[in-house]
Write a protein that holds these residues in place. Structure first.
Motif, PDB file in Angstrom:
ATOM      1  N   THR A  65      38.793 -19.079 123.210  1.00  0.00           N
ATOM      2  CA  THR A  65      38.883 -17.624 123.663  1.00  0.00           C
ATOM      3  C   THR A  65      37.982 -17.659 124.884  1.00  0.00           C
ATOM      4  OG1 THR A  65      37.527 -16.652 121.854  1.00  0.00           O
ATOM      5  CG2 THR A  65      40.215 -16.554 121.867  1.00  0.00           C
ATOM      6  N   SER A  66      36.780 -18.251 124.763  1.00  0.00           N
ATOM      7  CA  SER A  66      35.824 -18.242 125.950  1.00  0.00           C
ATOM      8  C   SER A  66      36.391 -18.653 127.022  1.00  0.00           C
ATOM      9  CB  SER A  66      34.699 -18.829 125.669  1.00  0.00           C
ATOM     10  OG  SER A  66      33.793 -18.886 126.644  1.00  0.00           O
ATOM     11  N   ARG A  67      37.266 -19.700 127.073  1.00  0.00           N
ATOM     12  CA  ARG A  67      37.809 -20.490 128.163  1.00  0.00           C
ATOM     13  C   ARG A  67      39.016 -19.926 128.514  1.00  0.00           C
ATOM     14  NH1 ARG A  67      36.867 -26.307 128.106  1.00  0.00           N
ATOM     15  NH2 ARG A  67      38.560 -26.696 129.221  1.00  0.00           N
ATOM     16  N   TRP A  68      40.018 -19.332 127.526  1.00  0.00           N
ATOM     17  CA  TRP A  68      41.270 -18.710 127.987  1.00  0.00           C
ATOM     18  C   TRP A  68      41.154 -17.229 126.897  1.00  0.00           C
ATOM     19  CZ3 TRP A  68      41.087 -23.974 126.874  1.00  0.00           C
ATOM     20  CH2 TRP A  68      41.416 -24.800 128.189  1.00  0.00           C
ATOM     21  N   PRO A  69      40.735 -16.198 127.770  1.00  0.00           N
ATOM     22  CA  PRO A  69      40.581 -14.897 126.811  1.00  0.00           C
ATOM     23  C   PRO A  69      41.814 -14.239 126.849  1.00  0.00           C
ATOM     24  CG  PRO A  69      39.538 -14.607 129.257  1.00  0.00           C
ATOM     25  CD  PRO A  69      39.989 -16.149 129.001  1.00  0.00           C
ATOM     26  N   GLN A  70      43.138 -15.076 127.366  1.00  0.00           N
ATOM     27  CA  GLN A  70      44.268 -14.220 127.180  1.00  0.00           C
ATOM     28  C   GLN A  70      44.797 -14.557 125.678  1.00  0.00           C
ATOM     29  OE1 GLN A  70      43.378 -16.645 129.473  1.00  0.00           O
ATOM     30  NE2 GLN A  70      44.592 -16.462 131.234  1.00  0.00           N
ATOM     31  N   PHE A  71      44.055 -15.258 124.868  1.00  0.00           N
ATOM     32  CA  PHE A  71      44.431 -15.852 123.446  1.00  0.00           C
ATOM     33  C   PHE A  71      43.564 -14.564 122.529  1.00  0.00           C
ATOM     34  CE2 PHE A  71      45.796 -19.838 125.093  1.00  0.00           C
ATOM     35  CZ  PHE A  71      46.881 -19.955 124.443  1.00  0.00           C
ATOM     36  N   ARG A  94      65.098 -14.768 116.162  1.00  0.00           N
ATOM     37  CA  ARG A  94      64.002 -15.390 116.847  1.00  0.00           C
ATOM     38  C   ARG A  94      63.199 -14.242 117.942  1.00  0.00           C
ATOM     39  NH1 ARG A  94      64.056 -20.975 117.589  1.00  0.00           N
ATOM     40  NH2 ARG A  94      64.591 -22.030 115.766  1.00  0.00           N
ATOM     41  N   ARG A  95      64.251 -13.581 118.648  1.00  0.00           N
ATOM     42  CA  ARG A  95      63.537 -12.538 119.472  1.00  0.00           C
ATOM     43  C   ARG A  95      62.358 -11.841 118.818  1.00  0.00           C
ATOM     44  NH1 ARG A  95      69.012 -10.563 122.064  1.00  0.00           N
ATOM     45  NH2 ARG A  95      68.539 -10.944 124.386  1.00  0.00           N
ATOM     46  N   GLU A  96      62.703 -11.414 117.777  1.00  0.00           N
ATOM     47  CA  GLU A  96      61.730 -10.614 116.981  1.00  0.00           C
ATOM     48  C   GLU A  96      60.399 -11.626 116.318  1.00  0.00           C
ATOM     49  OE1 GLU A  96      61.179  -7.312 116.261  1.00  0.00           O
ATOM     50  OE2 GLU A  96      62.853  -7.318 117.723  1.00  0.00           O
ATOM     51  N   ARG A  97      60.672 -12.743 115.983  1.00  0.00           N
ATOM     52  CA  ARG A  97      59.609 -13.630 115.827  1.00  0.00           C
ATOM     53  C   ARG A  97      58.666 -13.987 116.931  1.00  0.00           C
ATOM     54  NH1 ARG A  97      62.081 -18.640 113.434  1.00  0.00           N
ATOM     55  NH2 ARG A  97      62.473 -17.275 111.481  1.00  0.00           N
ATOM     56  N   TYR A  98      59.150 -14.156 118.228  1.00  0.00           N
ATOM     57  CA  TYR A  98      58.503 -14.562 119.388  1.00  0.00           C
ATOM     58  C   TYR A  98      57.769 -13.061 119.843  1.00  0.00           C
ATOM     59  CZ  TYR A  98      61.811 -18.355 120.270  1.00  0.00           C
ATOM     60  OH  TYR A  98      62.610 -19.596 120.245  1.00  0.00           O
ATOM     61  N   ALA A 122      50.548 -10.560 118.546  1.00  0.00           N
ATOM     62  CA  ALA A 122      49.404 -11.028 117.854  1.00  0.00           C
ATOM     63  C   ALA A 122      48.419 -11.761 118.582  1.00  0.00           C
ATOM     64  CB  ALA A 122      49.706 -11.480 116.488  1.00  0.00           C
ATOM     65  N   HIS A 123      48.821 -12.687 119.383  1.00  0.00           N
ATOM     66  CA  HIS A 123      47.957 -13.617 120.013  1.00  0.00           C
ATOM     67  C   HIS A 123      48.086 -13.784 121.338  1.00  0.00           C
ATOM     68  CE1 HIS A 123      47.289 -15.479 116.010  1.00  0.00           C
ATOM     69  NE2 HIS A 123      48.505 -15.379 115.595  1.00  0.00           N
TER      70      HIS A 123
END
Length: 394
Positions: free
Chosen positions: A131-137, A294-298, A304-305
């Motif tokens: 998350t330091s490298r990619w704070p999008q996560f 699948r739509r809801e799972r994605y 969340a992430h």
């Protein structure tokens, strides 16, 4: 009847690449046959983007990963078109979630062991470093990530069109809207039967994916293939700069499910999918309607992430995986009929397509393949032993 030195049946990712390589060597003595229009959306090789990566879990694929990059470089050099975009790539493992998955599921150590054997550079990151490298996560803390800088995107739709254009430049003939009803060994050659007539060929390459068994029925072969309906979703994220290819890598996320995702590419949108797990279907009976589960799972995973990755859904679309019981490729001549060559990508071949086109050409022209493909033989136990269990990884 017309006669050709080689005929390719099915002009998706593998077939268009094989047609290009065959035409490069044989010129106008090559015919490509496609049952639908070029670039259709009924199979496995549609859409803008596929992940290309050196990160492989098994030696059979690691051995051809670097050569695949070289093969794409050759196609780009010949065509003057850019097909591969390097973004870097992450394999992220949620270790807490993976403890609930059956043994045999892929983990970070499996990738790094193969990297070490093949001398590929990589970085291992803990959750904080990720998350330091990619704070999008957004992560929970149990995650570990593997980063490999050469990963990226190969543009599937564009690459198919480039392969077709290059094949035509070398003299190949192409027939669309021409279903192949039968292929029959005819002495040392093959008779290819279509609605508009029969053509004769010295060699035939069958890259018909979900239609493989229909095409091969006249040659007396039926392979144990499972056809799955898979799905991707594009999100119209408002955060374009954060998810540009220069700032956000392709990724695979191994948790309760195996997700994969792309930066903004092809559409003004991000893209996510799940590897495997789709409903079983057939090429003729499949639905094109996206699965709401699948739509809801994605959506739940993104919230969340990767909360800023999401946005209004641009669209969801389906495609087909055609998978042997061991989820391995099939690249081989037919036993007893070596003038017929079969290529099946098992739902994960596009990154290798430019290389596989050359390997299928080697087989069709009775040469030793340029790279090892013994693991993809048509007479391996997964394809010949009726009791062989399905072992699809997730």
């Amino acid at each position: 009847m017309s006669r050709y030195r080689a005929v390719v049946v099915g002009l998706g990712g593998l077939g268009s690449a094989a047609l290009h390589r065959l035409a490069t060597e044989l010129g106008p003595d090559v015919l490509g046959i496609e049952q639908f229009e070029l670039g259709h959306h009924r199979g496995a090789s549609q859409d803008h983007s596929r992940i290309i990566r050196l990160a492989q879990h098994e030696d059979a694929y690691a051995a051809i990963a670097a050569p695949a990059y070289k093969a794409w470089d050759e196609v780009e050099a010949e065509s003057g078109q850019r097909l591969v975009t390097r973004t870097g790539g992450l394999v992220i493992e949620d270790r807490d979630a993976r403890r609930t998955i059956a043994t045999g599921s892929r983990n970070i150590e499996g990738y790094t062991a193969v990297f070490d054997r093949y001398g590929v550079a990589y970085e291992l990151l803990d959750a904080q470093e990720l998350t330091s490298r990619w704070p999008q996560f957004r992560v929970g803390g149990s995650e570990q990530a593997l980063y490999q800088a050469e990963s990226g995107i190969v543009d599937a739709g564009r690459a198919n069109a480039v392969h077709i254009a290059l094949a035509r430049a070398h003299g190949a003939e192409i027939r669309t809207h021409t279903p192949v009803r039968d292929i029959r060994p005819d002495g040392a050659g093959v008779a290819v039967v279509t609605d508009s007539g029969t053509v004769l060929a010295d060699r035939v390459v069958v890259t018909a994916d979900a239609w493989t068994n229909q095409v091969l029925a006249g040659a007396g072969l039926s392979l144990p293939l499972t056809v799955l309906r898979e799905q991707v979703t594009y999100y119209s994220t408002p955060h374009l700069a954060e998810f540009s290819p220069a700032r956000f890598p392709v990724f695979m996320w191994h948790g309760h499910h195996n997700f994969y995702g792309f930066p903004v590419y092809g559409e003004v949108a991000t893209k996510i999918g799940q590897h495997m797990g789709g409903d079983e279907t057939t090429a003729d009976d499949r639905s094109f309607e996206p699965d709401p589960v699948r739509r809801e799972r994605y959506s739940a995973f993104v919230k969340a992430h990767l909360p800023r990755f999401g946005g209004p859904e641009l669209y969801s679309k389906t495609c087909l995986y055609t998978v042997p019981p061991d989820q391995g490729f099939v690249l081989d001549r037919l036993p007893g009929h070596p003038q017929i060559v079969v290529g099946i990508g098992a739902g994960h071949a596009y990154k290798f397509a430019a290389l596989i086109g050359g390997l299928l050409t080697d087989l069709a022209l009775d040469r030793e393949p340029a790279h090892p493909i013994d693991a993809f033989s048509i007479d391996r136990p997964a394809l010949t032993d009726p009791s062989f269990p399905r072992s699809f990884h997730v």
